[in-house]
Scaffold this motif. Structure first.
Motif, PDB file in Angstrom:
ATOM      1  N   ARG A 179     -19.766 -57.428  13.077  1.00 33.39           N
ATOM      2  CA  ARG A 179     -19.593 -56.762  11.791  1.00 33.39           C
ATOM      3  C   ARG A 179     -18.417 -55.794  11.816  1.00 33.39           C
ATOM      4  O   ARG A 179     -17.679 -55.677  10.826  1.00 33.39           O
ATOM      5  N   ARG A 180     -18.205 -55.113  12.926  1.00 27.98           N
ATOM      6  CA  ARG A 180     -17.053 -54.212  13.033  1.00 27.98           C
ATOM      7  C   ARG A 180     -15.746 -55.012  12.981  1.00 27.98           C
ATOM      8  O   ARG A 180     -14.763 -54.569  12.368  1.00 27.98           O
ATOM      9  N   VAL A 181     -15.733 -56.175  13.615  1.00 29.01           N
ATOM     10  CA  VAL A 181     -14.551 -57.033  13.580  1.00 29.01           C
ATOM     11  C   VAL A 181     -14.255 -57.465  12.144  1.00 29.01           C
ATOM     12  O   VAL A 181     -13.112 -57.404  11.680  1.00 29.01           O
ATOM     13  N   GLN A 230     -23.630 -56.227  15.523  1.00 31.69           N
ATOM     14  CA  GLN A 230     -22.900 -55.049  15.065  1.00 31.69           C
ATOM     15  C   GLN A 230     -21.423 -55.120  15.467  1.00 31.69           C
ATOM     16  O   GLN A 230     -20.543 -54.681  14.722  1.00 31.69           O
ATOM     17  N   LYS A 231     -21.168 -55.686  16.639  1.00 32.09           N
ATOM     18  CA  LYS A 231     -19.781 -55.850  17.083  1.00 32.09           C
ATOM     19  C   LYS A 231     -19.046 -56.805  16.154  1.00 32.09           C
ATOM     20  O   LYS A 231     -17.908 -56.534  15.736  1.00 32.09           O
ATOM     21  N   GLN A 267     -22.071 -59.478  23.500  1.00 35.96           N
ATOM     22  CA  GLN A 267     -21.820 -58.733  22.273  1.00 35.96           C
ATOM     23  C   GLN A 267     -22.999 -58.914  21.321  1.00 35.96           C
ATOM     24  O   GLN A 267     -23.821 -59.807  21.498  1.00 35.96           O
ATOM     25  N   SER A 308     -17.873 -63.000   4.984  1.00 33.16           N
ATOM     26  CA  SER A 308     -17.932 -61.665   5.602  1.00 33.16           C
ATOM     27  C   SER A 308     -19.053 -60.833   4.987  1.00 33.16           C
ATOM     28  O   SER A 308     -19.785 -60.137   5.702  1.00 33.16           O
ATOM     29  N   LYS A 356     -15.171 -56.018   9.340  1.00 28.07           N
ATOM     30  CA  LYS A 356     -14.724 -54.868   8.539  1.00 28.07           C
ATOM     31  C   LYS A 356     -13.242 -54.594   8.777  1.00 28.07           C
ATOM     32  O   LYS A 356     -12.499 -54.252   7.844  1.00 28.07           O
ATOM     33  N   THR A 357     -12.815 -54.762  10.026  1.00 33.13           N
ATOM     34  CA  THR A 357     -11.400 -54.587  10.341  1.00 33.13           C
ATOM     35  C   THR A 357     -10.546 -55.617   9.600  1.00 33.13           C
ATOM     36  O   THR A 357      -9.511 -55.282   9.014  1.00 33.13           O
ATOM     37  N   HIS A 368     -11.858 -58.463  18.923  1.00 35.32           N
ATOM     38  CA  HIS A 368     -10.994 -57.928  17.870  1.00 35.32           C
ATOM     39  C   HIS A 368      -9.614 -58.580  17.934  1.00 35.32           C
ATOM     40  O   HIS A 368      -9.062 -59.005  16.907  1.00 35.32           O
ATOM     41  N   SER A 411     -10.737 -54.707  22.046  1.00 34.67           N
ATOM     42  CA  SER A 411     -11.582 -55.727  22.656  1.00 34.67           C
ATOM     43  C   SER A 411     -10.982 -57.109  22.457  1.00 34.67           C
ATOM     44  O   SER A 411     -10.162 -57.341  21.548  1.00 34.67           O
ATOM     45  N   LEU A 414     -22.182 -59.241   6.915  1.00 38.37           N
ATOM     46  CA  LEU A 414     -22.344 -57.785   6.846  1.00 38.37           C
ATOM     47  C   LEU A 414     -23.681 -57.383   6.237  1.00 38.37           C
ATOM     48  O   LEU A 414     -24.111 -56.238   6.357  1.00 38.37           O
TER      49      LEU A 414
END
Length: 361
Positions: A110-112, A107-108, A104, A169, A114-115, A7, A4, A173
């Motif tokens: 948060r995924r970024v 949750q999107k 977005q 972060s 975490k990456t 990301h 994405s 999160l």
């Protein structure tokens, strides 16, 4: 598997080396080029409309105004030109993040994050492996071993910048995991420890506070020597303060405070910085660069921007106050909103949070 835009943008900001060819100036320039490249790539197509709310645009314009005013009151030097350019890049970073997070949700984001945490931890692991320094030094020439034992900065180089990233972060999160606590401890940064303690207290309910403090003091009493042996810089600080002395880091900042005061005396309204000393404090740095009037305007507007853009309606009031607290405490160690790499990630984070909060409302 497609990557994405959100990301790609955040990972790019993180992975651009900060010390290519051994020069942090070149690393800052590469970050500027990366942001501009993303802007051109995303926003030149005719079917792509760029949005920015008027209220935030006005606040950010007020935040940047002292840098423009300085042109008329200070000698035009490279530092002044670089400061204006940095402001423009930070503004552009906010706009890009605000737009790539269209449609977005939290949750999107948060995924970024975490990456990004996974990438930073992986980098620290690579730093520990033998034979990797010559390659990784373009991103972090300091390694994981500082003057007082382990001090990790990962891709941010400086431990306090890495600590700010981990704390922010964790707040977004919604929980501070054990890994985050370990990483924060390994930064061995006074301001990061204070920020962590502050947000921990904000997360605690009032009736649980005595229990929390009791457990903290009990563990500290029982494992005092073990903890300090693992964190030698913290041991050095406590030992120095207990002797009635001032540690070198604090002493150096007192010298910086005197430099900032002298600068204000020379240019009380808009500043007159004459020293090349790097001032490692957000408030003293701003006072030195912008004078009383410029520093007051810039700091007040900066915190208004933070409060306006850090997830109203998406994050709880407590979480938003925790973000502000991290910025306030981190400012004791370095100019957190203007430092290389971490400042761009903070502006990108605020842009994403603001877009998500607007689409939810």
């Amino acid at each position: 598997m497609t990557i994405s835009k959100s990301h790609a943008f955040f990972v790019c900001l993180l992975l651009v080396p900060l010390y290519p060819l051994g020069s942090i100036q070149m690393g800052v320039l590469l970050h500027y080029v990366a942001v501009c490249t993303f802007a051109v790539f995303f926003f030149l197509p005719k079917d792509q409309r760029v949005f920015l709310p008027h209220s935030v645009a006005i606040l950010i314009a007020l935040y940047f105004m002292p840098n423009v005013v300085r042109i008329f009151f200070q000698e035009v030097r490279f530092d002044l030109v670089n400061s204006i350019l940095r402001d423009l890049i930070c503004f552009l970073t906010f706009i890009i993040s605000y737009n790539v997070f269209a449609n977005q949700d939290l949750q999107k984001l948060r995924r970024v994050l975490k990456t990004l945490i996974g990438v930073t931890v992986g980098f620290v692991i690579l730093q520990i492996l033998p034979g990797t320094y010559s390659i990784l030094s373009h991103w972090n020439p300091r390694g994981v071993q500082g003057f007082y034992g382990v001090q990790i900065g990962s891709l941010f180089v400086f431990s306090y910048s890495f600590g700010v990233f981990i704390l922010l972060s964790s707040i977004v999160l919604g929980k501070v995991k054990f890994l985050s606590v370990v990483l924060i401890a390994l930064t061995q940064s006074k301001s990061i420890f204070l920020a962590f303690l502050g947000i921990s207290l904000l997360r605690m309910k009032l009736r649980s506070l005595p229990i929390y403090l009791g457990v903290l003091f009990t563990v500290g009493f029982l494992y005092y020597d073990t903890i300090l042996q693992r964190l030698p810089y913290l041991y050095f600080l406590i030992d120095t303060w207990a002797s009635g002395e001032i540690d070198p880091s604090t002493q150096y900042r007192l010298i910086q405070a005197q430099i900032a005061v002298n600068s204000v005396l020379d240019g009380p309204f808009w500043g007159n910085p004459t020293s090349d000393v790097n001032i490692e404090n957000l408030y003293l740095y701003t006072l030195n660069e912008y004078g009383l009037l410029g520093a007051t305007l810039r700091l007040v507007v900066a915190f208004l921007v933070v409060l306006e853009t850090c997830g109203r309606g998406v994050l709880s009031r407590s979480e938003r106050m925790q973000i502000l607290l991290v910025i306030l405490f981190a400012g004791l160690s370095f100019p957190v909103l203007e430092a290389p790499k971490i400042s761009l990630l903070i502006w990108a984070l605020f842009g994403a949070l603001y877009r998500i909060s607007q689409e939810r409302s």
